[in-house]
Design a protein around this motif. Structure first.
Motif, PDB file in Angstrom:
ATOM      1  N   THR A 240       1.458   5.290   0.506  1.00  0.00           N
ATOM      2  CA  THR A 240       0.760   6.135   1.690  1.00  0.00           C
ATOM      3  C   THR A 240      -0.412   6.980   1.025  1.00  0.00           C
TER       4      THR A 240
ATOM      5  N   THR B 181      -3.814   5.453   1.188  1.00  0.00           N
ATOM      6  CA  THR B 181      -4.535   5.113   2.237  1.00  0.00           C
ATOM      7  C   THR B 181      -5.912   5.712   2.228  1.00  0.00           C
TER       8      THR B 181
ATOM      9  N   LEU C  17       1.009  -1.221  -0.086  1.00  0.00           N
ATOM     10  CA  LEU C  17       0.089   0.010  -0.042  1.00  0.00           C
ATOM     11  C   LEU C  17       0.702   1.117   0.009  1.00  0.00           C
TER      12      LEU C  17
ATOM     13  N   ARG D 236      -8.600   2.921   3.738  1.00  0.00           N
ATOM     14  CA  ARG D 236      -8.909   3.048   5.193  1.00  0.00           C
ATOM     15  C   ARG D 236     -10.515   2.828   5.392  1.00  0.00           C
TER      16      ARG D 236
ATOM     17  N   LEU E 121       4.018   4.540   6.512  1.00  0.00           N
ATOM     18  CA  LEU E 121       2.671   4.002   6.217  1.00  0.00           C
ATOM     19  C   LEU E 121       1.879   4.105   7.730  1.00  0.00           C
TER      20      LEU E 121
ATOM     21  N   SER F 140       0.598   7.346   8.067  1.00  0.00           N
ATOM     22  CA  SER F 140      -0.598   7.575   7.047  1.00  0.00           C
ATOM     23  C   SER F 140      -1.857   7.148   7.401  1.00  0.00           C
ATOM     24  N   TRP F 141      -1.758   5.653   8.072  1.00  0.00           N
ATOM     25  CA  TRP F 141      -2.818   4.914   8.417  1.00  0.00           C
ATOM     26  C   TRP F 141      -3.568   5.727   9.739  1.00  0.00           C
TER      27      TRP F 141
END
Length: 217
Positions: free
Chosen positions: A78, A81, A76, A85, A99, A102-103
């Motif tokens: 960034t 996301t 994935l 998400r 990541l 970002s998550w």
């Protein structure tokens, strides 16, 4: 093979290793497959599906029932996301701090994740190196992200038995983390050619596509 045969083989492998088949989640990998194929499996009761492309998963999630549990299983970026998400039940491919940050962004609580481990130290493959797993785990916890376990895609081999040491090593790392944080329990490992060995080595999630849907076109 068919969906029903996969279910039967999961049960046989689980019982052979002294496990309850209900403890193993089959993620039907529907990447590149049409919505009609997913809907057919949904109508016979299956709910866990895996995708590896952000845009494709977002589009399928928008066109299919809300009670499907979507698993994102691919590398994935960034900047993708924001697509993944909102619809993800479980991210299998958390592998780096960028990541993780970002998550953590976005509305509401971030969906739980698995840390992807590069068990073969393959430079072309995503996944954290063994030495980086503990640090990444701590970062995720600091960000308030639930880490449910680990995931791996071992090096390809024509002999499924060669996967067994990789599965065993992933289990060992999981057990080490679980001593520190009891919620780390899941092991996502095993695909069409080796899921029975993965179950024998402790897999709680297996990712099977070709045996259910046929080869990708």
């Amino acid at each position: 093979m068919s969906y029903e045969e996969v279910i039967d083989r999961i049960g046989t492998a689980a019982r052979r290793s002294g496990r309850d088949p209900s403890d193993i989640t089959l993620v039907a990998v529907s990447k590149s497959k049409p919505i009609s194929d997913i809907r057919h499996l949904y109508e016979i009761g299956h709910r866990d599906f895996g995708e590896n492309r952000a845009q494709e998963m977002a589009e399928k999630a928008g066109a299919l029932p809300d009670d499907i549990r979507w698993h994102f299983i691919g590398a994935l970026q960034t900047n993708k996301t924001r697509l993944v998400r909102p619809v993800t039940h479980l991210l299998h491919s958390m592998d780096r701090e960028s990541l993780a940050y970002s998550w953590a962004k976005g509305v509401g609580l971030a969906p739980p994740v698995l840390i992807q481990v590069n068990t073969g130290s393959e430079p072309q493959k995503a996944g954290a190196e063994f030495d980086d797993v503990v640090a990444l785990h701590e970062t995720l916890l600091d960000l308030g992200i639930e880490v449910r376990g680990l995931m791996a895609i071992p090096p390809l081999s024509e002999d499924p038995e060669l996967m067994r040491p990789h599965f065993g090593e992933l289990r060992r790392i999981r057990d080490q983390l679980a001593e520190l944080h009891g919620q780390v329990r899941e092991l996502s490992m095993g695909m069409t050619d080796d899921f029975e060995i993965a179950i024998e080595e402790g897999a709680s999630l297996i990712r099977v596509g070709r045996a259910i849907f046929g080869s990708r076109t």
